[in-house]
Design a protein around this motif. Structure first.
Motif, PDB file in Angstrom:
ATOM      1  N   LYS A   5      -0.997   4.012   4.592  1.00  0.00           N
ATOM      2  CA  LYS A   5      -2.189   3.784   5.406  1.00  0.00           C
ATOM      3  C   LYS A   5      -2.946   2.601   4.825  1.00  0.00           C
ATOM      4  O   LYS A   5      -3.236   2.567   3.627  1.00  0.00           O
ATOM      5  CB  LYS A   5      -3.080   5.032   5.392  1.00  0.00           C
ATOM      6  CG  LYS A   5      -4.293   4.911   6.266  1.00  0.00           C
ATOM      7  CD  LYS A   5      -5.080   6.215   6.268  1.00  0.00           C
ATOM      8  CE  LYS A   5      -6.328   6.062   7.103  1.00  0.00           C
ATOM      9  NZ  LYS A   5      -7.090   7.308   7.161  1.00  0.00           N
ATOM     10  N   ILE A   6      -3.243   1.610   5.671  1.00  0.00           N
ATOM     11  CA  ILE A   6      -3.996   0.450   5.227  1.00  0.00           C
ATOM     12  C   ILE A   6      -5.128   0.179   6.206  1.00  0.00           C
ATOM     13  O   ILE A   6      -5.083   0.609   7.357  1.00  0.00           O
ATOM     14  CB  ILE A   6      -3.112  -0.815   5.103  1.00  0.00           C
ATOM     15  CG1 ILE A   6      -2.528  -1.197   6.463  1.00  0.00           C
ATOM     16  CG2 ILE A   6      -2.023  -0.623   4.070  1.00  0.00           C
ATOM     17  CD1 ILE A   6      -1.895  -2.558   6.489  1.00  0.00           C
ATOM     18  N   GLU A   7      -6.128  -0.523   5.729  1.00  0.00           N
ATOM     19  CA  GLU A   7      -7.209  -0.968   6.600  1.00  0.00           C
ATOM     20  C   GLU A   7      -7.136  -2.475   6.705  1.00  0.00           C
ATOM     21  O   GLU A   7      -6.888  -3.162   5.716  1.00  0.00           O
ATOM     22  CB  GLU A   7      -8.562  -0.555   6.030  1.00  0.00           C
ATOM     23  CG  GLU A   7      -8.794   0.945   6.078  1.00  0.00           C
ATOM     24  CD  GLU A   7     -10.194   1.328   5.616  1.00  0.00           C
ATOM     25  OE1 GLU A   7     -11.108   0.486   5.691  1.00  0.00           O
ATOM     26  OE2 GLU A   7     -10.353   2.479   5.194  1.00  0.00           O
ATOM     27  N   VAL A   8      -7.315  -2.975   7.915  1.00  0.00           N
ATOM     28  CA  VAL A   8      -7.326  -4.415   8.146  1.00  0.00           C
ATOM     29  C   VAL A   8      -8.558  -4.755   8.977  1.00  0.00           C
ATOM     30  O   VAL A   8      -9.127  -3.891   9.652  1.00  0.00           O
ATOM     31  CB  VAL A   8      -6.044  -4.905   8.868  1.00  0.00           C
ATOM     32  CG1 VAL A   8      -4.814  -4.664   8.011  1.00  0.00           C
ATOM     33  CG2 VAL A   8      -5.880  -4.232  10.214  1.00  0.00           C
ATOM     34  N   THR A   9      -8.941  -6.013   8.932  1.00  0.00           N
ATOM     35  CA  THR A   9     -10.080  -6.450   9.739  1.00  0.00           C
ATOM     36  C   THR A   9      -9.720  -6.365  11.219  1.00  0.00           C
ATOM     37  O   THR A   9      -8.531  -6.348  11.584  1.00  0.00           O
ATOM     38  CB  THR A   9     -10.473  -7.897   9.416  1.00  0.00           C
ATOM     39  OG1 THR A   9      -9.371  -8.753   9.791  1.00  0.00           O
ATOM     40  CG2 THR A   9     -10.810  -8.077   7.939  1.00  0.00           C
ATOM     41  N   ASP A  10     -10.724  -6.332  12.049  1.00  0.00           N
ATOM     42  CA  ASP A  10     -10.481  -6.326  13.492  1.00  0.00           C
ATOM     43  C   ASP A  10      -9.708  -7.567  13.920  1.00  0.00           C
ATOM     44  O   ASP A  10      -8.805  -7.495  14.756  1.00  0.00           O
ATOM     45  CB  ASP A  10     -11.802  -6.267  14.270  1.00  0.00           C
ATOM     46  CG  ASP A  10     -12.493  -4.919  14.148  1.00  0.00           C
ATOM     47  OD1 ASP A  10     -11.825  -3.919  13.810  1.00  0.00           O
ATOM     48  OD2 ASP A  10     -13.716  -4.872  14.390  1.00  0.00           O
ATOM     49  N   TYR A  13      -6.076  -7.168  12.903  1.00  0.00           N
ATOM     50  CA  TYR A  13      -5.456  -6.162  13.778  1.00  0.00           C
ATOM     51  C   TYR A  13      -5.131  -6.763  15.149  1.00  0.00           C
ATOM     52  O   TYR A  13      -4.042  -6.541  15.687  1.00  0.00           O
ATOM     53  CB  TYR A  13      -6.347  -4.933  13.950  1.00  0.00           C
ATOM     54  CG  TYR A  13      -5.777  -4.011  14.986  1.00  0.00           C
ATOM     55  CD1 TYR A  13      -4.687  -3.206  14.684  1.00  0.00           C
ATOM     56  CD2 TYR A  13      -6.268  -3.994  16.291  1.00  0.00           C
ATOM     57  CE1 TYR A  13      -4.111  -2.390  15.644  1.00  0.00           C
ATOM     58  CE2 TYR A  13      -5.703  -3.200  17.255  1.00  0.00           C
ATOM     59  CZ  TYR A  13      -4.629  -2.392  16.932  1.00  0.00           C
ATOM     60  OH  TYR A  13      -4.053  -1.613  17.895  1.00  0.00           O
ATOM     61  N   GLU A  28       3.104  -0.631  14.587  1.00  0.00           N
ATOM     62  CA  GLU A  28       3.738  -0.094  13.384  1.00  0.00           C
ATOM     63  C   GLU A  28       5.127  -0.693  13.160  1.00  0.00           C
ATOM     64  O   GLU A  28       5.491  -1.054  12.039  1.00  0.00           O
ATOM     65  CB  GLU A  28       3.834   1.433  13.462  1.00  0.00           C
ATOM     66  CG  GLU A  28       2.501   2.147  13.444  1.00  0.00           C
ATOM     67  CD  GLU A  28       1.800   2.186  14.813  1.00  0.00           C
ATOM     68  OE1 GLU A  28       0.652   2.664  14.850  1.00  0.00           O
ATOM     69  OE2 GLU A  28       2.377   1.743  15.827  1.00  0.00           O
TER      70      GLU A  28
END
Length: 67
Positions: A5-10, A13, A28
Motif C-alpha cells: 500500500k502506497i500513497e501518491v499525490t493526486d 495518481y 494496479e
C-alpha cells in the motif's frame, strides 16, 4: 503474492491512471508492470528490448520529471 500500500499525490495518481487507461490496464496492473520493468527486468533487457523499454516508459519519465 504480497500487497503493498502506497500513497501518491493526486497529480501522480492522475498520470498513473491516464497511462493505465491508454494501455487498457487497471491502475494496479500498470504499476505492477512498471515495477517489474525497473526492478526485475532491467538486467535482462538487451538491444531491441532496451529500445522498446525506453519508448514505452519515455512518456512516464517525462511526466514524472515535470512534477
Amino acid at each position: 503474492m504480497k500487497l503493498i500500500k502506497i500513497e501518491v499525490t493526486d497529480e501522480l495518481y492522475n498520470k498513473i491512471s491516464q497511462n493505465a487507461k491508454k494501455q487498457h490496464l487497471t491502475d494496479e496492473k500498470f504499476i505492477e508492470q512498471v515495477l517489474a520493468r525497473f526492478v526485475l527486468e532491467p538486467h535482462i533487457m538487451e538491444g531491441e528490448a532496451v529500445e522498446n523499454g525506453y519508448i514505452e516508459c519515455g512518456a512516464i519519465n517525462i511526466e514524472i520529471a515535470n512534477l
